[in-house]
Enzyme design. Sequence first.
Site, mmCIF file in Angstrom:
data_model
loop_
_atom_site.group_PDB
_atom_site.id
_atom_site.type_symbol
_atom_site.label_atom_id
_atom_site.label_comp_id
_atom_site.label_asym_id
_atom_site.label_seq_id
_atom_site.Cartn_x
_atom_site.Cartn_y
_atom_site.Cartn_z
ATOM 1 N N ARG A 186 -9.309 27.333 8.968
ATOM 2 C CA ARG A 186 -8.773 28.077 10.122
ATOM 3 C C ARG A 186 -7.675 27.321 10.863
ATOM 4 O O ARG A 186 -6.959 27.899 11.672
ATOM 5 C CB ARG A 186 -9.909 28.461 11.077
ATOM 6 C CG ARG A 186 -10.692 29.652 10.535
ATOM 7 C CD ARG A 186 -11.842 30.028 11.435
ATOM 8 N NE ARG A 186 -11.407 30.329 12.787
ATOM 9 C CZ ARG A 186 -12.187 30.250 13.855
ATOM 10 N NH1 ARG A 186 -13.438 29.870 13.723
ATOM 11 N NH2 ARG A 186 -11.732 30.557 15.044
ATOM 12 N N LYS B 118 -8.517 18.815 8.650
ATOM 13 C CA LYS B 118 -8.854 19.102 10.056
ATOM 14 C C LYS B 118 -9.139 17.865 10.887
ATOM 15 O O LYS B 118 -8.622 17.717 11.993
ATOM 16 C CB LYS B 118 -10.052 20.059 10.116
ATOM 17 C CG LYS B 118 -10.461 20.350 11.549
ATOM 18 C CD LYS B 118 -11.438 21.488 11.662
ATOM 19 C CE LYS B 118 -12.815 21.117 11.220
ATOM 20 N NZ LYS B 118 -13.791 22.175 11.535
ATOM 21 N N GLY C 65 -23.726 22.753 2.612
ATOM 22 C CA GLY C 65 -24.400 22.811 3.913
ATOM 23 C C GLY C 65 -24.577 21.439 4.542
ATOM 24 O O GLY C 65 -24.435 20.404 3.874
ATOM 25 N N THR C 66 -24.895 21.454 5.848
ATOM 26 C CA THR C 66 -24.987 20.187 6.584
ATOM 27 C C THR C 66 -26.137 19.305 6.082
ATOM 28 O O THR C 66 -26.025 18.077 6.084
ATOM 29 C CB THR C 66 -25.147 20.450 8.102
ATOM 30 O OG1 THR C 66 -26.187 21.434 8.297
ATOM 31 C CG2 THR C 66 -23.860 20.971 8.722
ATOM 32 N N ASN D 166 22.486 -7.159 34.783
ATOM 33 C CA ASN D 166 22.841 -5.828 35.270
ATOM 34 C C ASN D 166 23.641 -5.090 34.195
ATOM 35 O O ASN D 166 24.682 -5.582 33.749
ATOM 36 C CB ASN D 166 23.683 -5.927 36.543
ATOM 37 C CG ASN D 166 23.861 -4.549 37.163
ATOM 38 O OD1 ASN D 166 23.065 -4.120 37.994
ATOM 39 N ND2 ASN D 166 24.896 -3.845 36.726
HETATM 40 C C1 UD1 Z 1 -23.887 23.755 13.025
HETATM 41 C C2 UD1 Z 1 -25.391 23.991 13.088
HETATM 42 C C3 UD1 Z 1 -25.712 24.945 14.255
HETATM 43 C C4 UD1 Z 1 -25.129 24.400 15.539
HETATM 44 C C5 UD1 Z 1 -23.630 24.145 15.394
HETATM 45 C C6 UD1 Z 1 -23.058 23.445 16.606
HETATM 46 C C7 UD1 Z 1 -26.112 23.838 10.763
HETATM 47 C C8 UD1 Z 1 -26.568 24.564 9.568
HETATM 48 N N1 UD1 Z 1 -25.834 24.577 11.846
HETATM 49 O O1 UD1 Z 1 -23.284 25.007 12.698
HETATM 50 O O2 UD1 Z 1 -27.130 25.063 14.401
HETATM 51 O O3 UD1 Z 1 -25.364 25.315 16.599
HETATM 52 O O4 UD1 Z 1 -23.430 23.262 14.276
HETATM 53 O O5 UD1 Z 1 -21.674 23.387 16.469
HETATM 54 O O6 UD1 Z 1 -26.037 22.623 10.761
HETATM 55 N N2 UD1 Z 1 -20.040 19.963 6.817
HETATM 56 C C9 UD1 Z 1 -20.016 19.143 5.712
HETATM 57 N N3 UD1 Z 1 -20.493 19.613 4.526
HETATM 58 C C10 UD1 Z 1 -21.018 20.869 4.406
HETATM 59 C C11 UD1 Z 1 -21.047 21.703 5.536
HETATM 60 C C12 UD1 Z 1 -20.556 21.206 6.734
HETATM 61 O O7 UD1 Z 1 -19.543 17.996 5.773
HETATM 62 O O8 UD1 Z 1 -21.444 21.223 3.297
HETATM 63 C C13 UD1 Z 1 -19.516 19.430 8.095
HETATM 64 C C14 UD1 Z 1 -18.302 20.222 8.562
HETATM 65 O O9 UD1 Z 1 -17.115 19.549 8.163
HETATM 66 C C15 UD1 Z 1 -18.457 20.224 10.071
HETATM 67 C C16 UD1 Z 1 -19.942 20.042 10.313
HETATM 68 O O10 UD1 Z 1 -20.500 19.627 9.088
HETATM 69 O O11 UD1 Z 1 -17.813 19.109 10.673
HETATM 70 C C17 UD1 Z 1 -20.607 21.321 10.827
HETATM 71 O O12 UD1 Z 1 -20.556 22.301 9.839
HETATM 72 P P1 UD1 Z 1 -20.390 23.822 10.173
HETATM 73 O O13 UD1 Z 1 -20.555 24.567 8.905
HETATM 74 O O14 UD1 Z 1 -19.155 24.013 10.961
HETATM 75 O O15 UD1 Z 1 -21.659 24.099 11.085
HETATM 76 P P2 UD1 Z 1 -21.740 25.118 12.272
HETATM 77 O O16 UD1 Z 1 -21.556 26.490 11.745
HETATM 78 O O17 UD1 Z 1 -20.924 24.666 13.387
#
Ligand code: UD1
Length: 445
Positions: free
Chosen positions: A16, A23, A84-85, A360
């Site tokens: 985005r 980013k 995912g995180t 100066n």
């Molecule tokens: C996450 C939380 C949500 C919380 C929100 C706050 C999860 C599943 N959800 O959602 O509960 O309210 O943050 O902002 O954690 N990333 C990786 N690898 C991945 C996925 C993500 O490194 O596979 C990193 C992204 O670069 C980012 C961060 O993790 O910096 C958060 O990921 P994002 O998918 O944006 O989570 P949110 O939807 O914000």
Amino acid sequence: MTGFAAIILAAGKGTRMKSALPKVLHEIAGRPMLGHAMAVADEAGAAEVLLVTAPDQDAVRAYADGSNNEAIATTHCIQEQQLGTGDAVRAAFGATDKHARFVVMFGDTPLMRPEVLAALANHDADVTVLAFEPDDAAAYGRVVLDGETPTAIVEYKDADAATRAVTLCNGGAMGLSREALAKYLPQLSNDNAQGEFYLPDMVTLAHQDGATTALVMANPEDTMGVDSRAGQAKAEALMQARLRRKLLEAGVGMQDPDSVFLSFDTEIAEDVTLEPHVKINGGVVIGKGTVIKAFTHLEGVSIGQHVQIGPYARLRPGTRVGDAAKIGNFVETKKADIGKGAKVSHLSYIGDAELGMDVNIGAGTITCNYDGYNKHLTKIGDGAFIGSNSSLIAPVTIGKGAYLGSSSAVSKDVPDDALVVTRAPEREIKGWGRKFRARNEKKET
Ligand code: UD1
């Protein structure tokens, strides 16, 4: 096991932002967001950063290894696919066996404060959630409590209406014990609305297993993630407000703080005045009692005490200004040492130059420092007086106490106390104007 490790998640694509730059390398107050995250981890007391990136993010890894960030040790952890995180934390956890505690944070939350991160990292619960109460809970994960104890975090897309009505939200960062990570990371599942391995599921797994969970409260700023240009602009505004507040409290005067822009590393002593519309980029230090007048631009400069700069001055990297000196309007400097009490009051370019005390420089003086291939040095001794509109053709040295007549173009060294004038002798032709007009007026008829 020593201290704690900060796991910084930065593998997301950040599409985005619509930018070729990853980013987390976009800047807030002159420093990439990742630099802010690393500095906060360092200030909070982390012994090491485990940085999670995607395979194609060489630029992010290079920044983390470069000299532009804090000195904290960094270990690179590659997340092959963005699943995912929770999966991202898995990519990091195997990388070290040195630490008893971990804090997970995002690389795109530049306003996180060290004290908040430290509270998460040092909590003795197995899983510590960072929660906040936003004005609009939007699509944040909802924190479910039993009394004061978090029992689950439910992602918005997985939540039923009753859970969506919860106003306590997950800020994203989390404190974790080594045991919790070792036990529950392998149990994470992607059987959910987004088909992702969610880090927040650690809370449910820990609670159901009888491990301890706890809550640390943050304000919405701490957890604010940047994922668009508009978000970046909002984070910049909040960071600028923070930096201005800090300087105002430290005794720096500003008539219109909202029009002054600072860098994350700006150092300004008390009793300095910043007039409206001053822009300060990285690497600027300003001493006591100095006044920076309106519309001045500073970058990579060190300014002494009781100096006057501007209005409308541009001081570029490598400029050092001695105490009680004066740099006036429409003056540009670069790699210039301006001595104590020296004056460059109007319309000058001073680059690759060393000016002694009380020199100066007359209006319109230029150091001609560049021959198309190389940069050359101009040296001006203490007390020398450079007449207006002079060109100093470097390399050249002007001796102490020497005088240069106005409009001189000097390419040979000038001895101490000498007067040098290079302009052509003045001629006077009496009545020339009258004859000129008569000749031309006759032609017209
Ligand atoms: C996450 C939380 C949500 C919380 C929100 C706050 C999860 C599943 N959800 O959602 O509960 O309210 O943050 O902002 O954690 N990333 C990786 N690898 C991945 C996925 C993500 O490194 O596979 C990193 C992204 O670069 C980012 C961060 O993790 O910096 C958060 O990921 P994002 O998918 O944006 O989570 P949110 O939807 O914000």
